[in-house]
Design an enzyme around this catalytic site. Structure first.
Site, mmCIF file in Angstrom:
data_model
loop_
_atom_site.group_PDB
_atom_site.id
_atom_site.type_symbol
_atom_site.label_atom_id
_atom_site.label_comp_id
_atom_site.label_asym_id
_atom_site.label_seq_id
_atom_site.Cartn_x
_atom_site.Cartn_y
_atom_site.Cartn_z
ATOM 1 C CE LYS A 24 -2.538 -0.912 3.535
ATOM 2 N NZ LYS A 24 -1.698 -2.109 3.767
ATOM 3 C CB CYS A 47 -10.925 2.792 14.968
ATOM 4 S SG CYS A 47 -9.283 2.330 14.508
ATOM 5 C CG MET A 48 -7.837 4.068 17.552
ATOM 6 S SD MET A 48 -7.191 2.416 17.282
ATOM 7 C CE MET A 48 -6.267 2.140 18.759
ATOM 8 C CG MET A 81 -10.005 -2.876 14.564
ATOM 9 S SD MET A 81 -10.507 -1.612 15.738
ATOM 10 C CE MET A 81 -8.946 -0.942 16.212
ATOM 11 N N GLY A 136 -4.936 1.928 14.221
ATOM 12 C CA GLY A 136 -5.225 1.555 12.842
ATOM 13 C C GLY A 136 -4.861 2.610 11.824
ATOM 14 C CD GLN A 137 -8.985 5.847 11.023
ATOM 15 O OE1 GLN A 137 -9.364 6.538 10.097
ATOM 16 N NE2 GLN A 137 -9.608 5.835 12.182
#
Ligand SMILES: Nc1nc2c(c(=O)[nH]1)N[C@H]1C(S)=C(S)[C@@H](COP(=O)(O)OP(=O)(O)OC[C@H]3O[C@@H](n4cnc5c(=O)[nH]c(N)nc54)[C@H](O)[C@@H]3O)O[C@H]1N2
Ligand SMILES: Nc1nc2c(c(=O)[nH]1)N[C@H]1C(S)=C(S)[C@@H](COP(=O)(O)OP(=O)(O)OC[C@H]3O[C@@H](n4cnc5c(=O)[nH]c(N)nc54)[C@H](O)[C@@H]3O)O[C@H]1N2
Ligand code: SF4
Ligand SMILES: [Mo]
Length: 769
Positions: A85, A174-175, A359, A396-397
């Site tokens: 990616k 997510c967090m 997650m 995650g992000q």
């Protein structure tokens, strides 16, 4: 055994990236280049646009276009490596249908309009909505892909100027459980250690995260450790067999939700085996209990507040009597021998242990609890806050930490502290130069509640930036119907058309990543700056500037910097005032410019790599550990029981449905599906089944099944033993495909403490088509 470089190479090859340009003979991935000749090529540093690992990249610019990528050898995160990616990330800038122009809905259709007209309309509509329905009828919903300045100006405009706490971000999905886990156990958010822990550890325990696909470059660092340090062990605890399981030394499968019982059982066994670090526990730990039987947030207006009541070591040990290996084995599907093995690893005084999760533990209706329970293990044996020893909650992000958690773009948060705290409100009001009365002391809506408020009409107008909720909210139909209701006004800032721009009244075209200046903050508290390297297409404008433009039109121009050349520096320096001091100091702008990222707390010119220990943390008092986030300077061990998931398989819906991701795609796929090699590698979503279930249902890979839950149904193709293998009785579906929206059937239950939904578990029926 798989080495770090072979692993990265295989990951790339398996996704059909045999891109010759990225596999020059003799050298692995020195760069990937696309198109133009390399004559005028210049290289510039930036963090990767995608995951929370936060790799440092060098992007090659030629004739105003980003044409090549290589890993930045100067970056401590990835030391020159990069995953597929990252290598192809710049191609996400150049999809054919990039949004270049603003759009407004006229007679039911979105039509192009000049950007200034669209910004006028947004500002106007905010003013009208507030006048008619009050300040809490408007909201902003942002993202962990917001840059730090984006989130900062959003919080300042909404909380400081407009006076509403209707500020949320997709990081709630997510967090949030990671945050409440940290706060309840330590009183301060974010990991105590850093990635360097990997280079010192002996044992890695993964608690249900597919690190090989989701944090690939970081995972390759575990493999590198194993190659050079023979006694390294990687244990993959999961509900599904993935590439991570294959690369691990041991793979242990458990029944969904039962990680709670596993963690308690490990604690039970550590005590039984006499492996508690008594002196650490006596000096640095306090024991607490909270409420039990806490619900699942399924009802509108659901409310829950936890309370800590003190207990002691004896009380805690008595609580654990319910979690003997024999009792826990039958509930979890993990053998008593494996449970004892895990306890032996955590308990061995001669092994350093790092736990990782993402997650599987956060998207959990007891997400806060399971975060607490894994901290308990590290605290019982004192393996924390020292190089090679620590619990590590992965983000995650790219800027879930940097923006959402540090700037505080959540309803209850301010850049420093929470809205409920008077001193925090005063500090914010002083820095923002707004009357303190502007800042509402009551939190309003968390994400699920915010979309429910859009349904009820309590919220009338929502601005959505850098997130695609019409793909990624659970129980999607309800919230899509809500957004489309009469009298709702939705503004969407994005870079491509998506299911969310489809329901918008105004679409604002955004400048993306290196088309503007910004900062992200990764999983290890590392803040990374990037310059604008290329021009945005058409009228596309950064999310920061869009917010400033709307603020100016609403009469708050004097609160925000107006010079596009210096505004990011000015915002950063203002924001930095919130985090002054050894506990959270951030690096000055000039320092960020020079380095490939700086770990905070940055104090007196130095990074703090391990918090809470006097040897490494200038804020820690005394000569050893000091958990100064809590008033008693102790970390808290919580007695939290196992409680079942809200919806479990039954006769009518006999399978578990779990959802998640694949290596090649980023979330809703809006960017990665426009990168040809990534799209071709995984062109559409599919349903993974265990081979025995596929045989029993009479289906093979490539054939069609229908998934039916209490929310709806969806037809898709079966995949057996391709990317991953779910356990018997489980189905796994990735959510990147906007043509196969798995969230049509997921459940919107959430952790009552963190309010984070559980996308990993609901009951589903599988029918052959
Ligand atoms: N390639 C790629 N990388 C990404 C992303 C992406 O979209 N694509 N997104 C990024 C983001 S924002 C995130 S949040 C991360 C997500 O990273 P991960 O959490 O690693 O990935 P997911 O696929 O969401 O989670 C799947 C895992 O959940 C576990 N699980 C299911 N049920 C349970 C349970 O009851 N308990 C426990 N403990 N585990 C369970 C399963 O073992 C399964 O492998 O990835 C980041 N990295
Ligand atoms: N079923 C299921 N659903 C899930 C999850 C799951 O595991 N299962 N995981 C949840 C989690 S952990 C997460 S993090 C979320 C992610 O969910 P989302 O944030 O909704 O998904 P993304 O695809 O990352 O959306 C980002 C959007 O921003 C756009 N974009 C890119 N760059 C820019 C920019 O610079 N400016 C603007 N304005 N837009 C930009 C992209 O085109 C895209 O539409 O999904 C959640 N939903
Ligand atoms: S591991 Fe994450 S940050 Fe690193 S290159 Fe891959 S997507 Fe980007
Ligand atoms: Mo996420």
């Amino acid at each position: 055994m798989v080495s770090r470089r072979i692993f990265i190479k295989n990951m790339a090859l398996s996704s059909a990236v045999v891109a010759a340009q990225s596999l020059l003979p003799g050298v692995l991935f020195p760069s990937a280049s696309f198109g133009a000749a390399a004559s005028g090529l210049t290289w510039h540093k930036t963090p990767c646009r995608f995951c929370g690992v936060g790799c440092g990249l060098l992007v090659g610019i030629d004739s105003g276009r980003a044409v090549a990528v290589k890993g930045d050898p100067a970056s401590a995160v990835n030391k020159g490596l990069c995953c597929v990616k990252g290598y192809h990330s710049v191609q996400a800038l150049y999809g054919k249908d990039r949004l270049r122009s603003a759009q407004m809905r006229k007679n039911g259709r979105l039509v192009d309009v000049p950007l200034s007209e669209a910004l006028d309309a947004v500002a106007d509509h905010f003013k009208k909505t507030i006048a008619a329905h009050g300040k809490d009828s408007v909201a902003i919903y942002g993202s962990g892909q917001w840059t730090i300045p984006d989130g900062y100006v959003a919080a300042k405009l909404f909380k400081g100027c407009l006076g509403t706490n209707n500020v949320e971000a997709n990081a709630r999905l997510c967090m949030a459980s990671a945050v409440t886990g940290f706060l309840t156990s330590f009183g301060l958010d974010e990991p105590m250690g850093c990635y360097e822990d990997i280079d010192h550890a002996d044992v890695f325990i993964l608690w249900g995260n597919n690190m090989a696909e989701m944090h690939p470059v970081l995972f390759s660092r575990l493999l590198e450790r194993r190659q050079h340090h023979k006694r390294t062990l990687i244990v993959d605890l999961a509900t599904r067999t993935t590439r991570t399981s294959f690369a691990a030394d041991k793979s242990i499968l458990f029944e969904p939700q039962t990680d709670l019982a596993i963690a308690n059982c490990i604690a039970y066994q550590i005590i039984k085996d006499g492996r508690v670090n008594r002196s650490f526990v006596e000096k640095h730990v306090a024991f607490k209990k909270g409420h039990t039987d806490i619900g699942y947030g399924l009802e509108d207006g659901f409310h829950f507040k936890d309370e800590a009541t003190p207990t002691d070591f004896a009380g805690y040990a008595a609580f654990l009597e319910d979690y003997t290996p024999e009792k826990v084995a039958s509930l979890t599907g993990v053998s008593a021998a494996d449970l004892r093995y895990l306890a032996a690893l955590y308990g061995d005084p001669n092994r350093k242990v790092v736990s990782f999760w993402c997650m599987g533990m956060n998207q959990h209706t007891r997400g806060t609890w399971i975060n607490n329970l894994v901290y308990n293990l590290h605290l019982l044996v004192g393996k924390i806050s020292r190089p090679g020893n620590g619990p590590f909650s992965l983000t995650g992000q790219p800027s879930a930490c940097g923006t959402v958690r540090e700037v505080g773009t959540l309803t209850h948060k301010l850049p420093h502290g929470v809205v409920m705290n008077e001193a925090a409100r005063k500090k914010a009001a002083e820095i923002w130069q707004v009357p303190v009365e502007n800042i509402d002391p009551k939190p309003s809506h968390h994400t699920v509640s915010m979309f429910r408020a859009l349904d009820s009409g309590a919220i009338r107008m929502m601005w959505i930036q850098v997130t695609n909720p019409m793909v990624t909210m659970p129980k999607l139909k309800r919230y899509r119907d809500a957004a489309k209701k009469e009298g709702r006004f939705i503004v969407v800032s994005d870079v491509y058309p998506t299911p969310t721009t489809d329901i918008a009244d105004v679409v604002l075209p955004s400048a993306m990543w290196i088309e503007r200046e910004g900062m992200y903050g990764n999983s290890e508290r590392r803040t990374q700056h990037f310059q604008q390297l290329v021009e945005p297409p058409g009228e596309a404008m950064s999310d920061t500037l869009q917010i400033i433009e709307v603020a100016r039109r609403m009469g708050f121009g004097d609160k925000f910097p107006q010079d596009p050349k210096t505004h990011i520096r000015e915002i950063w320096e203002e924001y930095r005032r919130f985090h002054d001091g050894p506990k959270h100091g951030m690096a000055p702008y000039e320092v960020l410019l020079q380095r490939p990222g700086v770990i905070w707390p940055f104090h007196e010119g130095r990074e703090t790599k391990w918090r809470y220990h006097a040897e490494t943390d200038p804020a820690a008092k005394g000569s050893s550990f000091d958990f100064y986030g809590k008033p008693d300077h102790r970390a808290w061990i919580w007695a939290r029981p196992y409680e079942p998931a809200p919806e479990v398989p039954d006769r009518e819906y006999p399978f578990w449905l779990c959802t998640g991701r694949v290596l090649e795609h980023w979330h809703s796929g809006s960017m990665t599906r426009r990168i040809p090699v990534l799209h071709r590698a995984v062109p559409e979503a599919y349903a993974e089944l265990h081979p025995d279930d596929a045989t029993r249902l009479g289906v093979r890979s490539g054939e069609r099944i229908r998934l039916v839950t209490r929310r709806g149904s969806l037809e898709m193709t079966v995949a057996v033993d391709q990317r991953g293998r779910p356990a018997r009785g489980h189905v796994f579906v990735p959510f990147f495909d906007e043509a196969l929206l798995i969230n049509e059937v997921t459940l919107d239950a959430y952790c009552p403490i963190s309010k984070q939904p559980d996308y990993k578990k609901c009951a589903v029926k599988v029918e052959r088509v």
